[in-house]
Design a protein around this motif. Structure first.
Motif, PDB file in Angstrom:
ATOM      1  N   VAL A 345     -32.161  62.358  -8.085  1.00 15.62           N
ATOM      2  CA  VAL A 345     -31.294  63.216  -7.202  1.00 15.62           C
ATOM      3  C   VAL A 345     -32.086  64.089  -6.505  1.00 15.62           C
ATOM      4  CG1 VAL A 345     -30.307  64.921  -8.340  1.00 15.62           C
ATOM      5  CG2 VAL A 345     -29.302  63.082  -8.776  1.00 15.62           C
ATOM      6  N   PRO A 346     -33.455  65.093  -7.017  1.00 15.53           N
ATOM      7  CA  PRO A 346     -34.222  65.660  -6.607  1.00 15.53           C
ATOM      8  C   PRO A 346     -34.769  64.943  -5.011  1.00 15.53           C
ATOM      9  CG  PRO A 346     -34.685  65.894  -9.204  1.00 15.53           C
ATOM     10  CD  PRO A 346     -34.002  64.491  -8.890  1.00 15.53           C
ATOM     11  N   LEU A 347     -35.029  63.959  -5.461  1.00 13.59           N
ATOM     12  CA  LEU A 347     -36.411  63.688  -3.999  1.00 13.59           C
ATOM     13  C   LEU A 347     -34.436  63.551  -2.699  1.00 13.59           C
ATOM     14  CD1 LEU A 347     -37.738  62.213  -2.280  1.00 13.59           C
ATOM     15  CD2 LEU A 347     -37.144  59.732  -3.583  1.00 13.59           C
ATOM     16  N   ALA A 348     -33.864  62.685  -2.776  1.00 14.69           N
ATOM     17  CA  ALA A 348     -32.698  63.232  -2.147  1.00 14.69           C
ATOM     18  C   ALA A 348     -32.264  64.400  -1.565  1.00 14.69           C
ATOM     19  CB  ALA A 348     -30.939  62.853  -3.157  1.00 14.69           C
ATOM     20  N   ALA A 349     -31.884  65.231  -2.849  1.00  8.18           N
ATOM     21  CA  ALA A 349     -32.201  66.538  -2.507  1.00  8.18           C
ATOM     22  C   ALA A 349     -32.845  67.307  -1.482  1.00  8.18           C
ATOM     23  CB  ALA A 349     -31.765  67.233  -4.067  1.00  8.18           C
ATOM     24  N   VAL A 350     -33.933  67.333  -1.572  1.00  9.35           N
ATOM     25  CA  VAL A 350     -35.351  67.085  -0.781  1.00  9.35           C
ATOM     26  C   VAL A 350     -35.354  66.703   0.429  1.00  9.35           C
ATOM     27  CG1 VAL A 350     -37.733  67.489  -0.258  1.00  9.35           C
ATOM     28  CG2 VAL A 350     -37.015  67.781  -2.723  1.00  9.35           C
ATOM     29  N   LEU A 351     -34.734  65.425   0.242  1.00 12.19           N
ATOM     30  CA  LEU A 351     -34.016  64.940   1.876  1.00 12.19           C
ATOM     31  C   LEU A 351     -33.537  65.648   2.719  1.00 12.19           C
ATOM     32  CD1 LEU A 351     -35.027  60.954   1.136  1.00 12.19           C
ATOM     33  CD2 LEU A 351     -36.766  63.127   1.853  1.00 12.19           C
ATOM     34  N   PHE A 352     -32.450  65.144   1.847  1.00 11.59           N
ATOM     35  CA  PHE A 352     -31.090  66.310   2.771  1.00 11.59           C
ATOM     36  C   PHE A 352     -31.520  67.776   3.203  1.00 11.59           C
ATOM     37  CE2 PHE A 352     -27.726  69.218   2.519  1.00 11.59           C
ATOM     38  CZ  PHE A 352     -27.016  68.297   3.489  1.00 11.59           C
TER      39      PHE A 352
END
Length: 368
Positions: A345-352
């Protein structure tokens, strides 16, 4: 690159408030997404919650009364054992409704396959005919703590002292009997077919089939009357929660979209506020690619810091939140997919955020 870093450092010193706001906003979004993930798992998969909290057995083996089930604890791959418990088949009636049940004799609540009380209390030796009903069976019988159940064809009665959740296969009229915990003496007084049941908690849940084969080999095929495993119970329990999962998933996607728009607006506003600085940078020789890189590196660093902060706070303090939210996080932390979600979830948020920043930064690079 050196000039890029020097400008980013100077910008950070002169706009500390904006930087702090972006970090905190990112942390809030990531924390909200992690809490939503925990609540999603808590609401849509109650079976997994019960299984985790009760240290549920992966395999339940029913045998005849003369089978030597004590040796199951010595099998390779068996972490702990529940039982063996004496059992007896019976029929109970309440308010004009009948149900086939399995009376399971026990006094103490076991560590493995531990029933989770939802109301009432556990068995008391001072109440020899007191029983605890599995919650699904109690709903079928319209029974609550304090009610009296009758055994059709006899003058015997049982008193409901409590209701409990169990991760074992649930009651199904005409197919699977309901589960009733009772004192061993009450089970022995039942005229129905008797036997015993043993629960095995495995070190590797995927090793269920092999564990069953070894158990049947040890006991003998004729001694085993029934076998149920955790995959069957999970499939039955999850079938009724698909619609709820779809609804909550839809709301989760809507919340994610709203967060995405908020992040995009915040970053775009910040970059538009630097149009004068961008013009000066280009005047002294910065290329559009360097301008894009400046803002992209800045905001990715802010997003990464906020995401790490949110993940650390949820992991350390989430389960201490009062109320149902804290319970949901505590259960979620014990689920198999917890680590993947905590990182994903944090990785997806950072990529977004990186993608959103890249779009806004590209527009900044086109400033004359």
């Amino acid at each position: 690159m050196r000039a890029t870093l020097r400008w980013a450092h100077a910008d950070l010193r002169s706009h500390r408030g904006e930087a702090l706001f972006i970090v905190l906003a990112t942390a809030g979004i990531v924390a909200s997404l992690l809490l939503a993930t925990a609540l999603f798992g808590y609401a849509t998969n109650p079976w997994q919650r019960v299984f985790t909290q009760s240290q549920g057995a992966h395999v339940w083996i029913h045998t005849g009364p003369s089978a030597d089930a004590a040796g199951l604890a010595e099998l390779d791959g068996v972490a702990s054992v529940a039982g063996p418990y004496p059992i007896a088949a019976a029929t109970l009636a309440s308010r004009g409704t009948r149900a086939s049940v399995e009376l399971r004799g026990t006094v103490e609540r076991p560590a493995t396959g531990r029933p989770l009380l939802t109301s009432g209390r556990w068995l008391d030796p001072a109440v020899p005919d007191g029983v605890v009903l599995e919650s699904g069976l109690a709903r079928a019988l319209w029974a609550e703590p304090g009610d009296t159940l009758t055994v059709p064809g006899t003058a015997r009665t049982l008193t409901v002292v409590g209701l409990a959740d169990s991760p074992e296969p649930r009651y199904s009229p005409g197919e699977r009997p309901g589960l009733v915990w009772a004192p061993p003496a009450a089970v022995q007084r039942t005229d129905g077919h008797g036997g015993q049941v043993t629960g095995l908690r495995l070190t590797d849940p995927d090793d269920t089939d092999y564990a069953v084969q070894r158990a049947v080999t040890l006991l003998g095929a004729k001694a085993v009357t029934d076998v149920s495993n955790w995959q069957q119970a999970r499939a039955e329990a999850q079938g009724g929660n698909r619609l709820l999962g779809q609804v909550l998933g839809l709301f989760g996607l809507a919340a994610l979209l709203a967060a995405a728009l908020a992040v995009h607006g915040a970053i775009g506003t910040r970059i538009r506020g630097h149009l004068r600085d961008i013009s000066v940078l280009k005047a002294i020789g910065f290329t559009p690619a360097q301008v894009v890189r400046i803002f992209l590196l800045q905001h990715v660093a802010f997003a990464l810091l906020g995401a790490v902060l949110a993940a650390a706070l949820i992991q350390a303090l989430g389960s201490r939140t009062p109320g149902r939210l804290g319970d949901a996080v505590g259960v979620w932390q014990g689920l198999p997919g917890h680590t993947a979600a905590l990182l994903g979830v944090p990785l997806a948020a950072v990529l977004f955020i990186a993608a959103t920043t890249g779009l806004a930064a590209w527009r900044a690079g086109q400033v004359p």
